[in-house]
Write an enzyme that holds these catalytic residues in place. Structure first.
Site, mmCIF file in Angstrom:
data_model
loop_
_atom_site.group_PDB
_atom_site.id
_atom_site.type_symbol
_atom_site.label_atom_id
_atom_site.label_comp_id
_atom_site.label_asym_id
_atom_site.label_seq_id
_atom_site.Cartn_x
_atom_site.Cartn_y
_atom_site.Cartn_z
ATOM 1 N N HIS A 187 0.828 -1.040 0.023
ATOM 2 C CA HIS A 187 0.020 0.077 -0.013
ATOM 3 C C HIS A 187 0.978 1.471 0.106
ATOM 4 O O HIS A 187 1.247 1.820 1.021
ATOM 5 C CB HIS A 187 -0.984 -0.124 1.152
ATOM 6 C CG HIS A 187 -1.945 -1.051 1.176
ATOM 7 N ND1 HIS A 187 -1.481 -2.506 1.605
ATOM 8 C CD2 HIS A 187 -3.116 -1.087 1.200
ATOM 9 C CE1 HIS A 187 -2.475 -3.288 1.683
ATOM 10 N NE2 HIS A 187 -3.531 -2.573 1.432
ATOM 11 N N ASP A 217 0.716 -1.736 4.744
ATOM 12 C CA ASP A 217 0.346 -0.565 5.333
ATOM 13 C C ASP A 217 -1.059 0.000 4.835
ATOM 14 O O ASP A 217 -0.962 0.938 4.386
ATOM 15 C CB ASP A 217 1.519 0.428 5.154
ATOM 16 C CG ASP A 217 1.372 1.603 5.551
ATOM 17 O OD1 ASP A 217 0.607 1.855 6.761
ATOM 18 O OD2 ASP A 217 1.875 2.877 5.495
HETATM 19 C C1 LIG Z 1 -1.439 4.293 4.788
HETATM 20 S S1 LIG Z 1 -1.242 5.048 3.043
HETATM 21 C C2 LIG Z 1 0.162 4.014 2.544
HETATM 22 C C3 LIG Z 1 1.473 5.107 3.260
HETATM 23 C C4 LIG Z 1 2.907 4.653 2.452
HETATM 24 N N1 LIG Z 1 2.854 3.093 2.675
HETATM 25 C C5 LIG Z 1 3.882 5.547 3.358
HETATM 26 O O1 LIG Z 1 4.327 4.926 4.564
HETATM 27 O O2 LIG Z 1 4.104 6.372 2.814
HETATM 28 C C6 LIG Z 1 -2.399 3.563 2.311
HETATM 29 C C7 LIG Z 1 -2.479 3.547 0.729
HETATM 30 O O3 LIG Z 1 -3.030 2.444 0.225
HETATM 31 C C8 LIG Z 1 -3.741 2.601 -0.885
HETATM 32 N N2 LIG Z 1 -4.675 1.385 -0.824
HETATM 33 C C9 LIG Z 1 -5.919 1.092 -0.172
HETATM 34 N N3 LIG Z 1 -6.367 -0.007 -0.469
HETATM 35 C C10 LIG Z 1 -5.408 -0.496 -1.292
HETATM 36 C C11 LIG Z 1 -5.286 -2.052 -1.441
HETATM 37 N N4 LIG Z 1 -6.264 -2.651 -1.609
HETATM 38 N N5 LIG Z 1 -4.177 -2.048 -2.328
HETATM 39 C C12 LIG Z 1 -3.198 -1.006 -2.727
HETATM 40 N N6 LIG Z 1 -3.329 -0.082 -2.262
HETATM 41 C C13 LIG Z 1 -4.507 0.506 -1.581
HETATM 42 C C14 LIG Z 1 -4.499 3.896 -0.409
HETATM 43 O O4 LIG Z 1 -4.758 4.661 -1.560
HETATM 44 C C15 LIG Z 1 -3.409 4.604 0.207
HETATM 45 O O5 LIG Z 1 -2.520 5.462 -0.708
#
Ligand SMILES: C[S@@+](CC[C@H](N)C(=O)[O-])C[C@H]1O[C@@H](n2cnc3c(N)ncnc32)[C@H](O)[C@@H]1O
Length: 276
Positions: free
Chosen positions: A42, A162
């Site tokens: 994520h 995440d």
């Molecule tokens: C908490 S943020 C990530 C922050 C990043 N890991 C960091 O530490 O900078 C979560 C992200 O996951 C994306 N997201 C949500 N559900 C998802 C999924 N099933 N698969 C991939 N990305 C997803 C959201 O759009 C968001 O940008």
């Protein structure tokens, strides 16, 4: 329809904990492995400017990175994290907060392979642009939980899981993923971030992790407020899967220090580093 935007939260106390652990996990693995695969399930967009509309709205970074920027003490993990952020910014004063993809883009070398998942189209397009120079990175506009099918069991892998937890099912997906990691993978370290919302939900989640019955799971939890009934995040934690004793010890020292620096007023709940 996904509405979560990490820009509203970037640089907050949860990002600080997660990114310090990520950096130290990578460094500790690279002591023994020349080449690894890093998977970010994520990813977010990778760059969060402090003067952007998102960052300026809630200013959550004031509770996190701002409290650390003038850190003058000796904790190695905190000092190294600050050095990494400044190097990525190319400036002592931070102009943007780098997300996990930018941090790992900076730390990894040509021998490593990087795989990023981001489901949100806008965030995905921004991430592609922000990582356009990295030829070792593959970026997928897909559900990050499919990463299990892409793991090469012969290569040491570090995964950051995440989710935004905007979908309640994310807690169950994380539990299922952990159970599969425990049953099938010997060569993988995972950092799974979770929010502490209230004591009952948190106890239930931790109990469910414990029920997986693995001896490879460590809970690293940083409470920052009393776990009362008020709405909102009271702290956050990391389920560390197959972290080395070296990494766990570093995180023990670091979390104690972060607790003193970041806690919000009175809080009699202590940080936790425990095998589950
Ligand atoms: C908490 S943020 C990530 C922050 C990043 N890991 C960091 O530490 O900078 C979560 C992200 O996951 C994306 N997201 C949500 N559900 C998802 C999924 N099933 N698969 C991939 N990305 C997803 C959201 O759009 C968001 O940008």
């Amino acid at each position: 329809m996904l509405s979560y935007k990490h820009g509203y939260h970037a640089g907050n106390e949860a990002d600080v904990l997660k990114h310090i652990c990520l950096i130290q996990a990578y460094k500790s693995i690279k002591r023994h492995h020349k080449s690894i695969t890093y998977i970010d399930t994520h990813s977010g967009s990778g760059i969060y400017k402090f003067d952007s509309d998102y960052m300026s709205k809630n200013k959550e970074y004031i509770r996190g990175i701002t409290k650390l920027e003038n850190y003058k003490f000796e904790n190695q993990s905190i000092n190294y994290y600050l050095k990494v952020l400044r190097n990525i910014n190319n400036s002592k004063k931070l102009l943007f907060y780098p997300g996990s993809p930018l941090i790992m883009n900076h730390l990894t070398d040509n021998l490593d392979k990087l795989l990023f998942y981001e489901l949100h189209n806008n965030e995905f397009n921004l991430l592609r642009k922000n990582l356009s120079k990295n030829i070792n990175a593959k970026i997928c506009n897909e559900d990050g939980f499919v990463f299990l099918d892409k793991i090469n069991a012969n290569r040491k892998t570090l995964a950051l899981i995440d989710p935004s937890y905007e979908i309640k099912d994310d807690f169950n997906k994380v539990l299922n993923t952990l159970a599969i990691l425990n049953a099938k993978f010997e060569n993988l370290t995972a950092i799974i971030w979770y929010p502490v919302l209230n004591i009952e939900k948190n106890d239930l989640f931790i109990e469910n992790v414990r029920k997986i019955g693995s001896n490879r799971i460590t809970r690293i939890e940083l409470p920052l407020k009393q776990y009362d009934e008020e709405v909102g995040m009271k702290g956050s934690g990391i389920i560390l899967f197959d972290g080395s004793p070296y990494l766990i010890n570093l995180m023990r020292d670091c979390v104690r220090e972060l607790y003193l620096l970041l806690k919000d007023g009175y809080c009699n709940i202590r940080p936790k580093i425990q095998k589950l």
